[in-house]
Motif scaffolding. Structure first.
Motif, PDB file in Angstrom:
ATOM      1  N   GLY A 183       0.826  -1.202   0.000  1.00 18.47           N
ATOM      2  CA  GLY A 183       0.000   0.000   0.000  1.00 18.47           C
ATOM      3  C   GLY A 183       0.856   1.246   0.000  1.00 18.47           C
ATOM      4  O   GLY A 183       2.017   1.229   0.416  1.00 18.47           O
ATOM      5  N   LYS A 184       0.272   2.352  -0.508  1.00 16.69           N
ATOM      6  CA  LYS A 184       1.009   3.609  -0.553  1.00 16.69           C
ATOM      7  C   LYS A 184       0.028   4.769  -0.527  1.00 16.69           C
ATOM      8  O   LYS A 184      -0.950   4.801  -1.261  1.00 16.69           O
ATOM      9  N   GLY A 185       0.281   5.726   0.360  1.00 15.43           N
ATOM     10  CA  GLY A 185      -0.501   6.952   0.422  1.00 15.43           C
ATOM     11  C   GLY A 185       0.417   8.136   0.239  1.00 15.43           C
ATOM     12  O   GLY A 185       1.606   7.984  -0.082  1.00 15.43           O
ATOM     13  N   GLY A 186      -0.104   9.335   0.476  1.00 11.70           N
ATOM     14  CA  GLY A 186       0.719  10.512   0.270  1.00 11.70           C
ATOM     15  C   GLY A 186       1.891  10.606   1.218  1.00 11.70           C
ATOM     16  O   GLY A 186       2.924  11.191   0.880  1.00 11.70           O
ATOM     17  N   PHE A 187       1.752  10.033   2.409  1.00 12.13           N
ATOM     18  CA  PHE A 187       2.811  10.157   3.411  1.00 12.13           C
ATOM     19  C   PHE A 187       3.120   8.825   4.085  1.00 12.13           C
ATOM     20  O   PHE A 187       3.801   8.783   5.091  1.00 12.13           O
ATOM     21  N   CYS A 188       2.601   7.741   3.539  1.00 18.23           N
ATOM     22  CA  CYS A 188       2.758   6.446   4.195  1.00 18.23           C
ATOM     23  C   CYS A 188       2.921   5.325   3.175  1.00 18.23           C
ATOM     24  O   CYS A 188       2.196   5.283   2.179  1.00 18.23           O
TER      25      CYS A 188
END
Length: 610
Positions: free
Chosen positions: A14-19
């Motif tokens: 998984g990948k988000g804007g800050f994680c």
């Protein structure tokens, strides 16, 4: 990539804007166990906010439908959270693979998830105690366990966007956070409230029912949701006529209200509308009557973790075993070291007094067991026979037999008077972690990495003689299964009717000895339960955990009484006096803490998970 010399990252999931989120394994456990590692960007988190977030997750992880926080640390300029791995599939994948949900599945989802949201916001007596808003409830962040169960089937994950609401938050705004398709209107303006998570849950439900992206389920021109238009005609007719379907539709409509004050304000309100029983969370009273009176620091050196503790039958002496290869005897009246016993060549993992208090037995990773004369602090003998580390020893109630459990997958029985091996008990498929005799000496319980507890019935004879040398001295009475991970510790109640077991799955289970039936599961620790012990009256159970705490439980109600906090690293051992109101706990922080009941009335604080 290897973090902290134990967490090996396998792949990014998984990948988000800050994680970034990774599937990993904890190589510090044997065998290695899967876990989830989240890497947080330093641009988003400061050291202070990261510590606060970790504390949030430790509290939240007490709930069985929220992943437990296993560790947190800073490395190479990034912050890392290590959490429990939940086997299953997120709901976005479930819909993609199996199609849209039906009404029954939505009811089940709400029944499972709403108590978790209640646990997070936790209103009690007009006060908000946890005050946590998830801020990213969506299908991708709800996992359906595999295998599927009837209760607690759905788990909420990814709390990287969660926040604690304070009074100042009511006066300030912040940047919009979360997934736009599922975020409540006020959340997109930086004003998330507790009802914002309920809105996101409602949007999640209508997506699961229709399999249509939420943006397409909203009619911008008329400023309203039109999710019913996307139900199949057959289902749509049922929703118009069936009373239960109508009620569900009304509940979803109220969850989706644009204006906050027209929406459900709490998970309690939604559950009441559904006809569910609302179980309010209760909490530990402040200033519990158990207090740490003394901290003992005698084991020293880099490898000085306190692995095991035992209190003598007269409650005057405490024995502690350590990674420093020594055993120390402490005077509990003066808190001074009486003697330091040396002889093992590797870490000492278990220690126990004989029923008369005259002999001390110790087990070590060096594959040996040693017997010591307590009065003189001299070694009596060394018992050889195990082919791997010995992790547990226990005396029979009459003191004539010693049982030992080893990572060679066996249990051995020894004649204490002759120092000879009586027999070897085999049956476990993996390492044996703990052994315990029943109070009448007729049963022996063993706990293993194979996730089972075995009950062995011993032959009804006193002294073992040569005629029994080649004959089995035991028989398998039964195997208890139910723990999801390795079983690490086992203990009989003083009356022999209950067996308590602690596990790597963070739970304690109580079993009825006569029938082998599970009585209940005690949930509250956020990490492995490594030691359990009953009080002398059998009314309370103590549990020690890698989450740095010791908990006391009331057996009759299966309720948590109090949590003893103070160690700064994993608690690895616990012992209780049979004479006085005294508890001893040992930790990887190299210390032993002595806890005393300073009031004769124990304040009971009820805390049940929904």
């Amino acid at each position: 990539m290897l973090l902290q010399e134990r967490y090996r990252l396998l792949k990014q999931i998984g990948k988000g804007g800050f994680c970034k989120t990774f599937l990993a394994v904890d190589e510090g456990q044997f065998p290695p166990i899967p876990c989830v590692v989240q890497e947080l960007s330093p641009e988003y988190e400061t050291f202070i906010t990261f510590g606060q977030k970790a504390q949030q997750l430790e509290e939240l992880g007490k709930h069985p439908q929220i992943p437990a926080l296993l560790a947190y640390f800073e490395q190479n300029g990034h912050f890392y959270l290590v959490q429990e791995f939940i086997a299953g599939t997120n709901l976005a994948q479930v819909v993609e693979e199996e199609g849209a949900f039906n009404e029954t599945q939505i009811w089940q989802l709400l029944e499972d998830v709403l108590p978790v949201l209640q646990f997070m916001s936790d209103a009690y007596g007009g006060l908000r105690l946890r005050n946590i808003i998830h801020r990213d409830i969506k299908p991708q962040n709800i996992i359906r366990r595999s295998p599927i169960t009837k209760k607690g089937n759905f788990v909420i994950v990814d709390f990287t966007t969660a926040k604690i609401v304070t009074e100042i938050d009511q006066l300030t705004s912040e940047t919009s956070i979360g997934s736009p398709e599922y975020s409540a209107p006020e959340q997109t303006k930086g004003k998330a409230v507790f009802a914002s998570d309920l809105y996101s849950l409602g949007v999640t439900c209508i997506y699961l029912l229709t399999q249509i992206p939420p943006f397409d389920l909203f009619d911008i021109a008329n400023d309203c949701w039109v999710w019913r238009d996307y139900l199949t005609s057959k289902i749509s007719d049922v929703w118009r006529q069936d009373s239960k379907s109508l009620r569900l539709g009304q509940i979803l409509d109220k969850l989706l209200q644009k204006t906050v004050n027209r929406r459900f304000q709490s998970a309690d309100e939604v559950m009441q509308a559904m006809g569910m029983e609302c179980k309010t969370q209760h909490f530990k009273l402040p200033n519990p009557p158990w207090r740490c009176l003394h901290t003992l620091t005698g084991h020293s050196g880099t490898l000085s973790s306190v692995n095991a503790l035992a209190i003598s039958p007269d409650s005057n002496t405490l024995a502690s075993a350590s990674d420093d290869k020594t055993i120390k005897l402490w005077d509990l009246n003066s808190q001074k070291v009486l003697a330091s016993l040396s002889g093992h060549s590797q870490a000492v993992k278990s220690v126990t007094f004989s029923p008369d208090g005259q002999i001390l037995a110790t087990a070590s990773d060096d594959k040996t067991i040693k017997l010591w004369r307590v009065e003189t602090s001299k070694e009596i003998c060394t018992l050889l026979g195990h082919s791997h580390a010995v992790k547990s020893v226990a005396f029979s109630p009459d003191g004539q037999i010693l049982a030992s459990g080893s990572w060679d997958k066996t249990i051995k029985l020894w004649d204490v008077n002759t120092s000879k091996e009586i027999c070897t008990i085999t049956g476990h498929k993996l390492q044996v972690n703990s052994v315990a005799f029943s109070p009448d000496g007729k049963l022996l319980a063993s706990a293993s990495y194979d996730r089972t507890i075995r009950l062995w019935q011993l032959k009804a004879f006193g002294r073992f003689e040569e005629k029994f040398e080649n004959r089995p001295c035991y028989s398998l009475l039964g195997t208890l299964s139910g723990h999801a991970w390795a079983v690490l510790t086992v203990a009989f109640s003083p009356d022999g009717k209950i067996l308590a077991t602690g596990s790597d799955d963070n739970t304690i289970k109580l079993w009825e000895v006569n029938t082998g039936q599970l009585i209940c599961t005690l949930v509250g620790h956020s990490w492995s339960v490594v030691a359990v012990a009953f009080t002398a009256d059998g009314e309370m159970l103590l549990s020690a955990s890698c989450d740095k705490t010791v908990k006391l439980w009331k057996i009759s109600t299966a309720e948590e009484i109090v949590t003893l906090s103070g160690h700064i690293d994993s608690v690895s051992a616990v012992a209780v006096s049979k004479v006085t109101q005294l508890i001893a706990s040992g930790s990887r922080d190299k210390t032993i803490k002595l806890w005393q009941l300073v009031e004769q009335r124990v304040g009971v604080a009820r805390r049940r998970h929904p």
